[in-house]
Design an enzyme around this catalytic site. Structure first.
Site, PDB file in Angstrom:
ATOM      1  N   ASP A  38       0.811  -1.352  -0.076  1.00 34.82           N
ATOM      2  CA  ASP A  38      -0.044   0.019   0.003  1.00 34.82           C
ATOM      3  C   ASP A  38       0.837   1.251  -0.013  1.00 34.82           C
ATOM      4  OD1 ASP A  38      -2.192  -1.724   0.274  1.00 34.82           O
ATOM      5  OD2 ASP A  38      -1.874  -1.664   2.516  1.00 34.82           O
ATOM      6  N   ASP A  95      -2.022   7.793   3.015  1.00 35.32           N
ATOM      7  CA  ASP A  95      -2.051   8.734   1.942  1.00 35.32           C
ATOM      8  C   ASP A  95      -1.599  10.055   2.237  1.00 35.32           C
ATOM      9  OD1 ASP A  95      -3.848   9.359  -0.511  1.00 35.32           O
ATOM     10  OD2 ASP A  95      -4.474  10.880   0.870  1.00 35.32           O
ATOM     11  N   GLY A 113      -9.820  -8.217   8.441  1.00 34.73           N
ATOM     12  CA  GLY A 113     -11.253  -9.023   8.247  1.00 34.73           C
ATOM     13  C   GLY A 113     -12.053  -8.119   9.089  1.00 34.73           C
ATOM     14  N   ALA A 149     -13.757   1.778   7.579  1.00 34.52           N
ATOM     15  CA  ALA A 149     -13.151   2.778   7.636  1.00 34.52           C
ATOM     16  C   ALA A 149     -11.635   2.632   7.530  1.00 34.52           C
ATOM     17  CB  ALA A 149     -13.239   3.776   8.761  1.00 34.52           C
ATOM     18  N   ILE A 150     -11.162   2.091   6.317  1.00 34.10           N
ATOM     19  CA  ILE A 150      -9.738   2.012   5.768  1.00 34.10           C
ATOM     20  C   ILE A 150      -9.560   2.427   4.492  1.00 34.10           C
ATOM     21  CG2 ILE A 150      -9.696  -0.009   7.410  1.00 34.10           C
ATOM     22  CD1 ILE A 150      -9.105  -1.699   4.830  1.00 34.10           C
ATOM     23  N   ASP A 151      -8.200   2.738   4.240  1.00 33.50           N
ATOM     24  CA  ASP A 151      -7.857   2.926   2.947  1.00 33.50           C
ATOM     25  C   ASP A 151      -8.288   4.252   2.434  1.00 33.50           C
ATOM     26  OD1 ASP A 151      -6.786   0.275   2.846  1.00 33.50           O
ATOM     27  OD2 ASP A 151      -8.095  -0.552   1.104  1.00 33.50           O
ATOM     28  N   SER A 168     -13.587  -0.684   2.192  1.00 36.00           N
ATOM     29  CA  SER A 168     -13.013  -2.156   1.689  1.00 36.00           C
ATOM     30  C   SER A 168     -14.045  -3.147   1.942  1.00 36.00           C
ATOM     31  CB  SER A 168     -11.736  -2.238   2.531  1.00 36.00           C
ATOM     32  OG  SER A 168     -11.445  -3.745   2.243  1.00 36.00           O
ATOM     33  N   TYR A 169     -14.336  -3.982   0.940  1.00 38.28           N
ATOM     34  CA  TYR A 169     -15.263  -4.975   0.994  1.00 38.28           C
ATOM     35  C   TYR A 169     -16.577  -4.410   1.708  1.00 38.28           C
ATOM     36  CZ  TYR A 169     -11.898  -8.683  -0.317  1.00 38.28           C
ATOM     37  OH  TYR A 169     -11.067  -9.237  -0.628  1.00 38.28           O
ATOM     38  N   GLU A 206     -11.772  -2.092  -3.026  1.00 29.61           N
ATOM     39  CA  GLU A 206     -11.007  -1.152  -1.847  1.00 29.61           C
ATOM     40  C   GLU A 206     -10.121  -0.218  -2.344  1.00 29.61           C
ATOM     41  OE1 GLU A 206      -9.656  -4.244   0.767  1.00 29.61           O
ATOM     42  OE2 GLU A 206      -8.234  -4.757  -0.650  1.00 29.61           O
TER      43      GLU A 206
END
EC number: 3.2.1.99
Length: 319
Positions: A38, A95, A113, A149-151, A168-169, A206
């Protein structure tokens, strides 16, 4: 390397203009410490700085965008709130950008997960490792939410409004508006926008990254399975919109809320599961910065960097 990039681009552009297909390029040449997940990269006044998942946000520096040296991490010690979302204090998917004379870094804290997750913000006057100050949580989800709440990725639109995309997902990619004064969620605009998802379980999309090019906003996202070495099926797709909040559609006109997405990069040869991407502007053009799993090194995750070209219809491709 850059001269080779330009020569390759000429051929690729000609094929794109003719509507022909061409083989995906291998990543541009990088050396040194390039085992990453990432990645996000920026050019400062003195060097390139690249941050990535794990290790309090691992840092690498380069003077030429080719040779990278490990340079500690963004944080020297973990903020106390991380432990609420990650028992191992393990931050993900940074980021980085420069806004108004300071550097901002949004990042995620979670466990694999789970959608008990949070996006944090850090600031720095130089962007260099070890100089970042924690600004706390920007947005969080719990296991009762239908998104994750990621990426995170910051977009400043043509009107100067700030937006944070993430996801994500679960139900895919979401977006909220931010206040430029704080870098956190806007107090009067609380809309939760929906940008992309998959119509089929497990809804594997994602890692959004949105840029403005010409009259459109382009949403790059990673699809399918990450983080499984040579079994990874990650790939990078894109859609575009005339509005930062969508709707985003692919080249065929299919909405990214209905599984649409135009392929940018996928597995080819020993380059397995490219994804976790960010887009960076440099002196020689836009760059796609990503990780992939090296089929010649037992699936070790490696740094990939390619220049982005734009065809006559305004769609991106890598070379």
């Amino acid at each position: 390397m850059r001269r080779l990039f330009r020569l390759t681009a000429t051929a690729a552009c000609a094929l794109a203009l003719m509507g022909a297909s061409f083989a995906y390029p291998n990543p541009g040449r990088v050396t040194g410490d390039v085992v990453v997940h990432d990645p996000t990269m920026i050019r400062t006044s003195s060097n390139y700085v690249l941050y990535s998942t794990h290790g309090y946000l691992e840092a690498r520096t380069s003077t030429d965008r080719i040779n990278f040296t490990r340079a500690g991490s963004a944080f020297r010690t973990p903020p106390s709130w991380w432990r609420t979302y990650s028992s191992g204090n393990d931050p993900w998917a940074p980021d980085i950008s420069q806004q108004g004379g300071r550097y901002l870094m949004y990042y995620a804290v979670s466990s694999f997960g789970s959608n008990n997750s949070a996006i944090g913000l850090a600031t720095s006057s130089t962007g260099q490792p070890g100089t970042w100050s924690d600004q706390g949580v920007v947005y969080a989800t719990t296991t009762s939410n239908d998104h994750n709440a990621i990426d995170p990725n910051l977009l400043v639109d043509a009107s100067g409004r700030w937006w944070l995309s993430f996801g994500s997902y679960w139900t895919g990619i979401r977006m909220v508006r931010l206040d430029p004064a704080t870098g956190k969620r806007h107090s009067s605009d609380r809309t939760l926008h929906h940008l992309a998802t998959r119509p089929d379980a497990p809804y594997a999309v994602e890692a959004p990254d949105i840029i403005r090019h010409g009259s459109h906003y382009y949403l790059f996202a990673s699809y399918d399975r990450c983080c499984a070495g040579l079994d990874s099926t990650y790939k990078i797709k894109v859609g575009r919109s005339t509005s930062p909040t969508g709707p985003y559609t692919d080249r065929s006109g299919r909405s990214m809320l209905s599984g649409g997405g135009t392929m940018v990069l996928e597995t080819h040869g020993s380059i397995v599961g490219p994804g976790g991407q960010s887009v960076m502007s440099d002196v020689d053009g836009d760059l796609l910065v990503y990780h992939y799993y090296d089929g010649n090194a037992n699936g070790t995750p490696k740094l990939g960097v390619n220049l982005i070209g734009w065809d006559s219809a305004g769609w991106p491709y890598v070379y």
